[in-house]
Motif scaffolding. Structure first.
Motif, PDB file in Angstrom:
ATOM      1  N   ARG A 178       0.967  -1.178   0.056  1.00 23.05           N
ATOM      2  CA  ARG A 178       0.249   0.048   0.114  1.00 23.05           C
ATOM      3  C   ARG A 178       0.749   1.240  -0.078  1.00 23.05           C
ATOM      4  O   ARG A 178       0.657   2.244  -0.725  1.00 23.05           O
ATOM      5  N   GLN A 179       1.806   1.227   0.725  1.00 26.95           N
ATOM      6  CA  GLN A 179       2.819   2.165   0.780  1.00 26.95           C
ATOM      7  C   GLN A 179       3.498   2.763  -0.298  1.00 26.95           C
ATOM      8  O   GLN A 179       3.996   3.808  -0.873  1.00 26.95           O
ATOM      9  N   SER A 180       3.828   1.757  -1.325  1.00 27.92           N
ATOM     10  CA  SER A 180       4.569   1.932  -2.513  1.00 27.92           C
ATOM     11  C   SER A 180       3.297   2.250  -3.787  1.00 27.92           C
ATOM     12  O   SER A 180       3.886   2.836  -4.936  1.00 27.92           O
ATOM     13  N   GLU A 204      -5.573  15.808  -4.637  1.00 22.62           N
ATOM     14  CA  GLU A 204      -4.692  14.820  -3.981  1.00 22.62           C
ATOM     15  C   GLU A 204      -5.002  14.383  -2.662  1.00 22.62           C
ATOM     16  O   GLU A 204      -4.993  13.254  -2.344  1.00 22.62           O
ATOM     17  N   ALA A 205      -5.644  15.243  -1.898  1.00 25.45           N
ATOM     18  CA  ALA A 205      -6.259  14.873  -0.389  1.00 25.45           C
ATOM     19  C   ALA A 205      -7.251  13.812  -1.008  1.00 25.45           C
ATOM     20  O   ALA A 205      -7.419  12.665  -0.118  1.00 25.45           O
ATOM     21  N   ILE A 206      -7.974  14.081  -1.746  1.00 22.67           N
ATOM     22  CA  ILE A 206      -9.107  13.149  -1.991  1.00 22.67           C
ATOM     23  C   ILE A 206      -9.076  11.710  -2.327  1.00 22.67           C
ATOM     24  O   ILE A 206      -9.229  10.741  -2.069  1.00 22.67           O
ATOM     25  N   GLY A 240      -6.854   4.959   0.753  1.00 18.68           N
ATOM     26  CA  GLY A 240      -7.340   4.524   2.165  1.00 18.68           C
ATOM     27  C   GLY A 240      -6.699   5.131   3.131  1.00 18.68           C
ATOM     28  O   GLY A 240      -6.482   4.521   4.406  1.00 18.68           O
ATOM     29  N   TYR A 241      -5.860   6.356   2.951  1.00 16.00           N
ATOM     30  CA  TYR A 241      -5.182   6.968   4.109  1.00 16.00           C
ATOM     31  C   TYR A 241      -6.211   7.788   5.202  1.00 16.00           C
ATOM     32  O   TYR A 241      -7.133   8.360   4.592  1.00 16.00           O
TER      33      TYR A 241
END
Length: 183
Positions: A110-112, A141-143, A150-151
């Motif tokens: 997920r982080q990649s 970007e935030a959306i 999923g952040y």
């Protein structure tokens, strides 16, 4: 009555009197065996530890309901642990039962992934794509980080190096603009 049975009965009485030494005594007397039973039922040590912790909370809350006439203190304690394990198994049909190693692999993957890159392919040629394109870069970007990546809001704030309130505002404004655009 054995010494161990009397000690467990007394420990339950202490719990009923809201003396937390009772829980300590229960864990000292039966803790490893309770964990072993939970591990055998659930098949995973991490879930067994959670079940045992939940069961101890339940024992603390319901200790005043224990009665010598209804059975042994040991049987009452084990029944609570067993029932908590069975509830976890039953709820597990709805929850992912990933091993901690598999969960770590998924989190690394997920982080990649960066949902803010190549976002146009998500909704190619759709009204959503056009509406996303019309948003301010920060809002978009935030959306995308929140709803595609999923952040959490806190993770997005850290990733974008802005205060949490700013991130929440960007997401709220962006969603409002998307709603208006899509209506």
């Amino acid at each position: 009555m054995t010494d161990r049975t009397a000690q467990l009965r007394d420990a339950l009485k202490q719990c009923a009197a809201e003396n937390d030494d009772g829980l300590v005594q229960i864990l000292n007397i039966e803790g490893p065996q309770l964990l072993g039973v939970a591990t055998r039922i659930l098949g995973r040590r991490d879930l067994a530890e959670d079940a045992l912790q939940d069961a101890m909370v339940q024992i603390w809350r319901k200790a005043q309901q224990f009665s010598d006439t209804s059975g042994s203190a040991r049987g009452w304690i084990y029944a609570i642990v067993r029932n908590r394990c069975l509830n976890i198994l039953r709820d597990g049909k709805r929850l992912s039962l990933m091993t901690p190693e598999d969960l770590a692999t998924v989190q690394e993957a997920r982080q990649s992934i960066d949902p803010t890159q190549d976002w146009e392919i998500l909704a190619s040629g759709s009204k959503l794509q056009n509406c996303l394109r019309g948003l301010d870069d920060k809002n978009r970007e935030a959306i995308l980080l929140a709803y595609v990546g999923g952040y959490s809001h806190g993770e997005i704030a850290a990733k974008q190096d802005v205060p949490l309130g700013t991130t929440k505002s960007w997401i709220r404004r962006g969603l409002t603009s998307l709603k208006e655009c899509l209506a």
